[in-house]
Design an enzyme around this catalytic site. Structure first.
Site, PDB file in Angstrom:
ATOM      1  N   ALA A  10       0.790  -1.077   0.116  1.00 46.05           N
ATOM      2  CA  ALA A  10       0.198  -0.028  -0.167  1.00 46.05           C
ATOM      3  C   ALA A  10       0.925   1.324   0.072  1.00 46.05           C
ATOM      4  O   ALA A  10       0.962   1.881  -1.011  1.00 46.05           O
ATOM      5  CB  ALA A  10      -0.810   0.053   1.287  1.00 46.05           C
ATOM      6  N   ARG A  21       4.994  10.354 -11.137  1.00 49.89           N
ATOM      7  CA  ARG A  21       4.182  11.233 -11.608  1.00 49.89           C
ATOM      8  C   ARG A  21       4.899  12.726 -11.479  1.00 49.89           C
ATOM      9  O   ARG A  21       4.620  13.530 -12.393  1.00 49.89           O
ATOM     10  CB  ARG A  21       2.635  11.460 -10.836  1.00 49.89           C
ATOM     11  CG  ARG A  21       1.904  10.361 -11.130  1.00 49.89           C
ATOM     12  CD  ARG A  21       0.654  10.414 -10.435  1.00 49.89           C
ATOM     13  NE  ARG A  21      -0.322   9.282 -10.569  1.00 49.89           N
ATOM     14  CZ  ARG A  21      -0.231   8.315  -9.405  1.00 49.89           C
ATOM     15  NH1 ARG A  21       0.131   9.031  -8.194  1.00 49.89           N
ATOM     16  NH2 ARG A  21      -1.192   7.504  -9.511  1.00 49.89           N
ATOM     17  N   SER A  38       1.270  -4.520  -4.546  1.00 46.21           N
ATOM     18  CA  SER A  38       0.058  -3.624  -4.484  1.00 46.21           C
ATOM     19  C   SER A  38      -1.246  -4.547  -4.610  1.00 46.21           C
ATOM     20  O   SER A  38      -2.114  -4.730  -5.367  1.00 46.21           O
ATOM     21  CB  SER A  38      -0.034  -2.869  -5.927  1.00 46.21           C
ATOM     22  OG  SER A  38      -0.898  -1.954  -5.571  1.00 46.21           O
ATOM     23  N   CYS A  42      -6.804  -6.286   3.053  1.00 49.57           N
ATOM     24  CA  CYS A  42      -8.298  -6.003   3.697  1.00 49.57           C
ATOM     25  C   CYS A  42      -9.234  -7.087   3.236  1.00 49.57           C
ATOM     26  O   CYS A  42     -10.228  -7.511   3.985  1.00 49.57           O
ATOM     27  CB  CYS A  42      -8.592  -4.705   3.978  1.00 49.57           C
ATOM     28  SG  CYS A  42      -7.743  -3.558   4.924  1.00 49.57           S
ATOM     29  N   TYR A 424     -31.629  13.882   3.561  1.00 52.04           N
ATOM     30  CA  TYR A 424     -32.880  13.401   4.279  1.00 52.04           C
ATOM     31  C   TYR A 424     -33.867  12.918   3.194  1.00 52.04           C
ATOM     32  O   TYR A 424     -34.157  13.922   2.282  1.00 52.04           O
ATOM     33  CB  TYR A 424     -33.836  14.344   5.234  1.00 52.04           C
ATOM     34  CG  TYR A 424     -35.082  13.868   5.347  1.00 52.04           C
ATOM     35  CD1 TYR A 424     -35.373  12.822   5.823  1.00 52.04           C
ATOM     36  CD2 TYR A 424     -36.075  14.769   4.804  1.00 52.04           C
ATOM     37  CE1 TYR A 424     -36.600  12.318   6.158  1.00 52.04           C
ATOM     38  CE2 TYR A 424     -37.353  14.535   4.758  1.00 52.04           C
ATOM     39  CZ  TYR A 424     -37.928  13.321   5.440  1.00 52.04           C
ATOM     40  OH  TYR A 424     -38.957  12.814   5.533  1.00 52.04           O
ATOM     41  N   TRP A 432     -34.711  14.350  11.467  1.00 55.56           N
ATOM     42  CA  TRP A 432     -33.483  14.614  12.576  1.00 55.56           C
ATOM     43  C   TRP A 432     -32.653  13.466  12.434  1.00 55.56           C
ATOM     44  O   TRP A 432     -33.217  12.303  12.631  1.00 55.56           O
ATOM     45  CB  TRP A 432     -34.093  15.073  13.746  1.00 55.56           C
ATOM     46  CG  TRP A 432     -34.547  16.472  13.890  1.00 55.56           C
ATOM     47  CD1 TRP A 432     -35.673  16.586  14.234  1.00 55.56           C
ATOM     48  CD2 TRP A 432     -33.714  17.545  14.180  1.00 55.56           C
ATOM     49  NE1 TRP A 432     -36.000  18.242  14.468  1.00 55.56           N
ATOM     50  CE2 TRP A 432     -34.710  18.427  14.223  1.00 55.56           C
ATOM     51  CE3 TRP A 432     -32.383  17.793  14.094  1.00 55.56           C
ATOM     52  CZ2 TRP A 432     -34.227  19.884  14.537  1.00 55.56           C
ATOM     53  CZ3 TRP A 432     -32.037  19.142  14.309  1.00 55.56           C
ATOM     54  CH2 TRP A 432     -33.055  20.205  14.305  1.00 55.56           C
ATOM     55  N   ARG A 440     -29.172  17.232  20.351  1.00 55.43           N
ATOM     56  CA  ARG A 440     -30.395  17.948  21.044  1.00 55.43           C
ATOM     57  C   ARG A 440     -30.548  17.589  22.432  1.00 55.43           C
ATOM     58  O   ARG A 440     -30.801  18.545  23.127  1.00 55.43           O
ATOM     59  CB  ARG A 440     -31.604  17.704  20.178  1.00 55.43           C
ATOM     60  CG  ARG A 440     -31.717  18.380  18.911  1.00 55.43           C
ATOM     61  CD  ARG A 440     -32.907  17.878  18.106  1.00 55.43           C
ATOM     62  NE  ARG A 440     -34.121  18.518  18.653  1.00 55.43           N
ATOM     63  CZ  ARG A 440     -35.458  18.216  18.158  1.00 55.43           C
ATOM     64  NH1 ARG A 440     -35.589  17.433  17.201  1.00 55.43           N
ATOM     65  NH2 ARG A 440     -36.323  18.774  18.759  1.00 55.43           N
TER      66      ARG A 440
END
Length: 444
Positions: A10, A21, A38, A42, A424, A432, A440
């Site tokens: 990695a 680059r 490479s 996981c 939402y 909420w 809250r």
């Protein structure tokens, strides 16, 4: 400029690509002790469980691609054993031929990652005892998990242990998990871990808590795990007791390391030795909330640190801003997510804190097929700054954890969460969001 990178997974290859680059004249040599570059470590548990069809699916780019397309001298089977920081020479053994090699560098990156901890227990060399970190480990387990393997014992309840408990179960194996502490997934608080314990039980995984493995018995092959309390018959063992940085060969270099062996780096990924950088699972990461150099080895951080190291090695100034300790994993039907500090970490750092907990619907209550989210927030008692969050449920965990991670990165208070303009629609959320519902309720 001659760039040498130790480690081809990695962090190492993220750095190599950034150098290519940034510096058209770069001479880049990568020294990889394995044969594959490479790849996504996981994903390995899911290769074993058959969710990912082929081991080749987790390989991002082949060695030949790096050599032919990007003109990187990508070496394989090269085990580094020494770094001469005065002469700027890396040396080691080519393991296929057993021949020594030397490579000189102008800029050096150490990106060797970490290795599984293998305890010095009696019987540790018996057949059927495995670790999981590499493609070779994966293939060994897949060869060994045959029809005559009925029972598997996992030692350690961290990321690998939990993911492999699920995937061994998918293969039809009976699974026991031994954890020396009183909970699995120690990155969560005990009250949150109870949801994980329940899910394990619901899926037939036997949790053996509060016992320490001490050795193994068997004639050539493992047949039992011996703990400090009793013995358990088994056909195969997976060790998942943790990892340590692969840095022991650097002890004579003067490179500063922490007690775990992770290399201390600054925001530019520089070590204390001129022209030497480090990144990934062998390096430290600055923790924004704890305000200390930490060691939380994860693939996301490895790729970021590798890119930043490569950029700075090639003369482009980029800094690593730090981590907040965000992680997520799948465990059967649950998603387990966390970021920032847990309650027990807040206690350890002697921070004055308060907590909010909630069980909320993953989306609008009147919309069908909602699932319960279990959420716990930790925040500073005086300043109300958010310190951390844990989310466990079946739907919508990743959304909430990422919102909390972003809030932590930007040092927001729990009351600031109320002002976030979150998405939402009834199939996805309530008007909420659950974390705003918790905000809250927080004391002013």
């Amino acid at each position: 400029m001659r760039y040498v990178i130790i480690g081809g997974v990695a962090a190492g290859m993220s750095a190599a690509m950034e150098i290519v680059r940034s510096d058209e004249s770069a001479e880049v040599t990568v020294l990889e002790r394995g044969e594959v570059y490479s790849y996504g470590q996981c994903g390995l548990p899911y290769v074993i469980g058959g969710v990912i069809p082929s081991i080749g699916d987790v390989i991002a780019r082949s060695v030949e691609t790096f050599r032919e397309k990007y003109h990187i001298d990508a070496k394989v089977n090269t085990e580094v054993t020494n770094v001469d920081v005065e002469k700027q020479v890396v040396s080691g053994i080519q393991t296929e031929t057993n021949q020594p090699f030397q490579v000189t560098y102008d800029r050096l990156l150490i990106a060797l990652g970490s290795d599984p901890i293998i305890p010095d227990w009696e019987g540790i060399d018996l057949e059927g005892i495995h670790t999981l970190k590499t493609l070779t480990d994966t293939m060994d387990i897949m060869k060994n998990v045959k029809e005559d393997v009925i029972h598997v014992t996992i030692i350690g309840g961290g990321y690998v242990g939990l993911e492999m408990a699920e995937n061994f179960t998918k293969l039809g194996k009976e699974v026991s998990l031994i954890q020396r502490g009183e909970q699995v997934a120690s990155i969560f608080d005990q009250d949150m871990a109870e949801h994980i314990h329940k899910e394990a039980k619901n899926n037939g995984v036997e949790l053996i808590l509060g016992e320490s493995a001490q050795g193994f018995s068997g004639d050539k092959r493992i047949d039992a795990v011996i703990t400090d309390k009793q013995s358990y018959q088994t056909d195969l063992v997976l060790l998942g007791v943790g990892v340590r940085p692969n840095t022991s060969f650097l002890k004579s270099t003067g490179i500063h390391m922490n007690k775990q062996g992770a290399i201390h780096v600054n925001a530019y990924m520089e070590t204390n030795v001129n022209h030497i950088y480090a990144a990934g699972n062998c390096a430290t990461q600055y923790h924004i909330i704890k305000k200390v150099d930490d060691y939380i080895p994860l693939g996301t951080t490895s790729n970021k640190q590798g890119r930043i190291a490569g950029a700075n090695m090639a003369g482009n100034t980029i800094t690593f801003k730090g981590i907040v300790g965000t992680s997520i994993m799948k465990f059967f039907n649950l998603t387990l997510g966390r970021t920032g500090l847990t309650e027990k970490e807040a206690k350890r750092y002697k921070l004055p804190y308060e907590i909010q907990t909630i069980q909320a619907n993953s989306h609008a209550g009147y919309y069908p097929d909602g699932e319960i989210l279990n959420i716990k927030l930790v925040y500073h008692k005086q300043t109300k700054l958010l310190l951390g969050g844990q989310v466990i449920g079946k739907k919508g965990v990743d959304k909430r954890v990422d919102v909390l991670a972003t809030a932590l990165y930007n040092q927001m208070s729990i009351h600031d969460l109320l002002d976030l303009d979150l998405a939402y629609a009834p199939p996805y959320n309530g008007v909420w969001d659950p974390i705003q519902q918790m905000a809250r309720k927080a004391k002013a």
